[in-house]
Enzyme design. Structure first.
Site, PDB file in Angstrom:
ATOM      1  N   GLU A 232       0.813  -1.225   0.000  1.00 58.44           N
ATOM      2  CA  GLU A 232       0.000   0.000   0.000  1.00 58.44           C
ATOM      3  C   GLU A 232       0.840   1.267   0.000  1.00 58.44           C
ATOM      4  O   GLU A 232       0.507   2.247  -0.665  1.00 58.44           O
ATOM      5  CB  GLU A 232      -0.935  -0.004   1.206  1.00 58.44           C
TER       6      GLU A 232
ATOM      7  N   GLN B 132      -8.021  -2.249  -0.553  1.00 53.64           N
ATOM      8  CA  GLN B 132      -8.977  -3.352  -0.651  1.00 53.64           C
ATOM      9  C   GLN B 132      -9.992  -3.282   0.492  1.00 53.64           C
ATOM     10  O   GLN B 132     -11.185  -3.541   0.295  1.00 53.64           O
ATOM     11  CB  GLN B 132      -8.226  -4.682  -0.631  1.00 53.64           C
ATOM     12  N   PHE B 133      -9.514  -2.906   1.661  1.00 48.74           N
ATOM     13  CA  PHE B 133     -10.353  -2.556   2.802  1.00 48.74           C
ATOM     14  C   PHE B 133      -9.725  -1.330   3.450  1.00 48.74           C
ATOM     15  O   PHE B 133      -8.489  -1.208   3.491  1.00 48.74           O
ATOM     16  CB  PHE B 133     -10.444  -3.698   3.813  1.00 48.74           C
ATOM     17  N   ALA B 134     -10.554  -0.423   3.950  1.00 51.10           N
ATOM     18  CA  ALA B 134     -10.027   0.803   4.548  1.00 51.10           C
ATOM     19  C   ALA B 134      -9.039   0.500   5.665  1.00 51.10           C
ATOM     20  O   ALA B 134      -8.092   1.262   5.890  1.00 51.10           O
ATOM     21  CB  ALA B 134     -11.175   1.660   5.078  1.00 51.10           C
ATOM     22  N   ASP B 135      -9.226  -0.623   6.359  1.00 55.24           N
ATOM     23  CA  ASP B 135      -8.326  -1.006   7.451  1.00 55.24           C
ATOM     24  C   ASP B 135      -6.874  -1.092   6.973  1.00 55.24           C
ATOM     25  O   ASP B 135      -5.942  -0.803   7.724  1.00 55.24           O
ATOM     26  CB  ASP B 135      -8.748  -2.367   8.015  1.00 55.24           C
ATOM     27  N   PHE B 136      -6.684  -1.517   5.717  1.00 51.15           N
ATOM     28  CA  PHE B 136      -5.339  -1.761   5.219  1.00 51.15           C
ATOM     29  C   PHE B 136      -4.562  -0.467   4.934  1.00 51.15           C
ATOM     30  O   PHE B 136      -3.366  -0.505   4.644  1.00 51.15           O
ATOM     31  CB  PHE B 136      -5.388  -2.599   3.939  1.00 51.15           C
TER      32      PHE B 136
ATOM     33  N   HIS C  98     -11.389  -5.792   9.048  1.00 50.47           N
ATOM     34  CA  HIS C  98     -12.092  -5.533   7.797  1.00 50.47           C
ATOM     35  C   HIS C  98     -13.364  -4.727   8.022  1.00 50.47           C
ATOM     36  O   HIS C  98     -14.236  -4.694   7.161  1.00 50.47           O
ATOM     37  CB  HIS C  98     -12.463  -6.850   7.102  1.00 50.47           C
TER      38      HIS C  98
END
Length: 670
Positions: free
Chosen positions: A409, A431-435, A476
């Site tokens: 990222e 892919q997910f905001a968490d990442f 996630h």
């Protein structure tokens, strides 16, 4: 025992090859100028006339040789010890001196120091102190050129210490996978601040790392300017016609401190003496004298001319008036100004779309309008992304513009910035905001500060699939907008309806500033609305008033808006102003204040954990600006201050959806 830079025996043998005497002499003068500037700066430092200095004495051959081998139209990303890059690009010295003194005629208007600046005029992109992201920026610049069918090479510098950062490895991997024309120039100068190389890495040579990335690599004598120039020119010529990344390790040494205040007590004296004997400038000077290309008398004259130039430019910079603080100018430069080109606020006809379809349609229409727009993210190409938002895009736009990325990222976000440097646009999908935590640094330190620091827009949209309600657990399900709303220079949007999802995403793409675009996963396939088929913009920074009433002001965004509407549908007797923020940064304060002045009571609902969220900031602003109108304390409702649990019943307890109705009635009864 592995070989280290300090015991790597340099045999400085200068070969004239086909170069003319003028070229050979010019290379000396290109090294001489930064050396004389440094000697001047060290004197001024001792006199207290400059605040700090990072010395590149003894390493001039790398900066000068690499820059001289590049075309003037090609980008170079230097570090804080690469003065020779700037002087070889012929930047007027008074502007460099003004930059170091924090004067207005510098490159950052006094907002940053030393070499923390860039210049489109001279095709230089400066570093940030975190070092690593510029590797990804170089990848983005190279990608931008590749998409524009240009045969340009991009050169980026780092030190041996910088190669330990994750961004270095991410960028190397991206460049290799995408076959980007980047020269990764590593100045292996023996120490990362005070840490020797044998505590930085455990391979024999940094160049050996190229093998792991399937990348061509070279080791060059960094104290031999002719060897640097010749080899880099040869490599760059090859890369222009056969695009690929190349790792180049320059063996050299730092004979002065990391910066002057740190000194060199941690370095054995015999080691410094050894490398001082291999001084790139003095050895090359002797070679020119031995060859009859330079006489001692001519050398004295050349030095006098350069010293006069330095003194003249120093006086000009020194005589320039100090910056007078201008609050309006400071605030206005945080974001790059722009004018929206298309707006269809009255369009109502269209087709019913799910939230997810509106996002997809916006991306598709954005790709149609902007030929320089590139989409980047994990699995977004042939697979269409984990939510299938970009399904079918490759067939229309091709894999060059719809790019699968490795799982890296940070470097991908930095690459998006590099694309912007070349005049392009990018949308990067987390892919997910968490990442996004893995890409936090380039967002808050590179993208957010770029325009304020040196006027370079960061035309990047970060798509953030977020939110709970789907039983996806701690990694996630986060809605992490509060991480970013406190960072000046970032815009944050968070739509609740398909119409706004499309219009705000298109506005984000149009906007030359960095925008974090939050899209709630629970809304993707559950919320439908008639959406105009035309290309239209929903203005960033403008809230929507969904219903009007005098009893209470209810403020929310994202999925919270739908929780509010469900409660009001079950309690039609409540006459409420419902404000859908849509944009969290910049915040539509006027719409909020106007409603509060009317209703005198306000409740703010957020999905994020309560402490430190956007509701806290809005509450404070209302208290400061509308206190005299309030009939009750401002009420905040948010999720529990815990990580988001996986079990659906635990998740329901975590979320504020059920608590909101209770708190609303409590407020109304106050």
């Amino acid at each position: 025992m592995r070989e280290t830079p300090q015991d790597f025996e340099l045999q400085i043998t200068f070969e004239k090859r086909e170069y003319s005497n003028d070229t050979l002499l010019d290379m000396y003068l290109k090294m001489l100028k930064p050396r004389l500037i440094e000697e001047k700066m060290l004197l001024l430092l001792r006199q207290g006339k400059i605040s700090k200095w990072f010395s590149g004495i003894g390493q001039e051959a790398v900066s000068v040789g690499v820059t001289a081998a590049m075309d003037m139209s090609e980008y170079i990303l230097p570090m804080h010890r690469n003065l020779g890059v700037f002087t070889t690009r012929n930047i007027p010295l008074y502007r460099l001196f003004a930059q170091w003194q924090g004067k207005k005629s510098g490159f950052t208007k006094g907002r940053d120091r030393s070499f923390h600046f860039g210049s489109q005029e001279y095709k230089i992109v400066g570093m940030i102190s975190h070092l690593g992201p510029q590797m990804g920026v170089a990848c983005g610049i190279a990608l931008g050129h590749k998409l524009q069918k240009k045969r340009d090479v991009t050169a980026v510098f780092t030190g041996d210490g910088g190669t330990s950062e994750g961004d270095f490895h991410e960028a190397m991997n991206i460049a290799s996978v995408w076959k980007l024309p980047v020269l990764f120039c590593v100045e292996n100068n023996g120490y990362g601040l005070s840490t020797p190389t044998d505590q930085q890495y455990n391979c024999k040579h940094i160049a050996d790392r190229g093998i792991g990335y399937g990348m061509e690599s070279h080791i060059i004598d960094g104290n031999n300017v002719l060897e640097v120039y010749h080899q880099v020119k040869r490599i760059a010529d090859s890369v222009r016609y056969n695009p690929r990344p190349v790792l180049i390790e320059f063996k050299t040494f730092r004979v002065r401190g990391h910066e002057e205040a740190s000194g060199t007590k941690y370095v054995p004296e015999e080691l410094i003496s050894h490398w001082e004997s291999k001084d790139p400038l003095m050895n090359y000077r002797q070679f020119l004298i031995d060859q009859g290309i330079l006489s001692i008398g001519e050398d004295v004259k050349k030095k006098a001319i350069i010293k006069t130039e330095i003194d003249t430019h120093w006086r000009r910079a020194n005589e320039e008036e100090a910056i007078v603080p201008d609050m309006e100018g400071e605030l206005n430069d945080v974001f790059m100004g722009y004018k929206e080109t298309i707006d269809l606020p009255g369009v109502t006809s269209g087709k019913e779309l799910r939230f997810i379809d509106a996002v997809s349609q916006a991306l598709f229409q954005g790709m149609e309008k902007f030929e320089t727009l590139v989409l980047m993210g994990q699995d977004i190409a042939a697979y269409g992304g984990v939510f299938k938002i970009t399904e079918g895009f490759v067939a229309t736009f091709g894999e060059d513009r719809v790019r699968n990325t490795p799982i890296c990222e940070s470097a991908v976000i930095s690459a998006g910035y590099g694309v912007a440097v070349t005049g392009g646009k990018s949308v990067v999908e987390m892919q997910f905001a968490d990442f996004v935590s893995s890409g936090f640094n380039p967002i808050v330190n590179l993208l957010a500060k770029s325009h304020y620091r040196w006027g370079q827009c960061a035309d990047v949209v970060i798509r953030m699939p977020c939110g709970a309600g789907v039983g996806a657990g701690p990694f996630h399900s986060q809605t992490n907008e509060s991480w970013f709303v406190t960072t000046p220079g970032l815009k944050v949007v968070y739509p609740a309806f398909p119409v706004d999802a499309k219009g705000l995403l298109l506005s984000a793409i149009e906007d030359p500033n960095p925008v974090l675009y939050f899209e709630h996963k629970a809304l993707y396939r559950n919320i439908r609305q008639e959406v105009p088929e035309e290309y239209y913009l929903t203005p960033i920074g403008k809230a929507a008033v969904l219903s009007e009433g005098n009893a209470v002001t209810i403020i929310s965004y994202g999925a919270g808006v739908h929780w509010v509407l469900e409660v009001l549908a079950s309690n039609p007797e409540i006459a409420a102003d419902v404000i859908d923020l849509r944009t969290l940064q910049p915040l539509d304060e006027e719409t909020i204040y106007a409603s509060v002045r009317k209703t005198a009571k306000v409740i703010i609902l957020q999905e994020d954990s309560l402490f430190g969220g956007i509701a806290s900031e809005i509450s404070a602003k209302i208290t400061e600006n509308c206190f005299q109108y309030l009939d009750a304390p401002v009420k905040r409702v948010g999720s529990l201050d815990t990580p988001i649990p996986f079990d659906l019943e635990l998740e329901k307890q975590y979320l504020p959806q059920k608590r909101f109705e209770k708190e609303l009635f409590s407020l109304l009864q106050f």
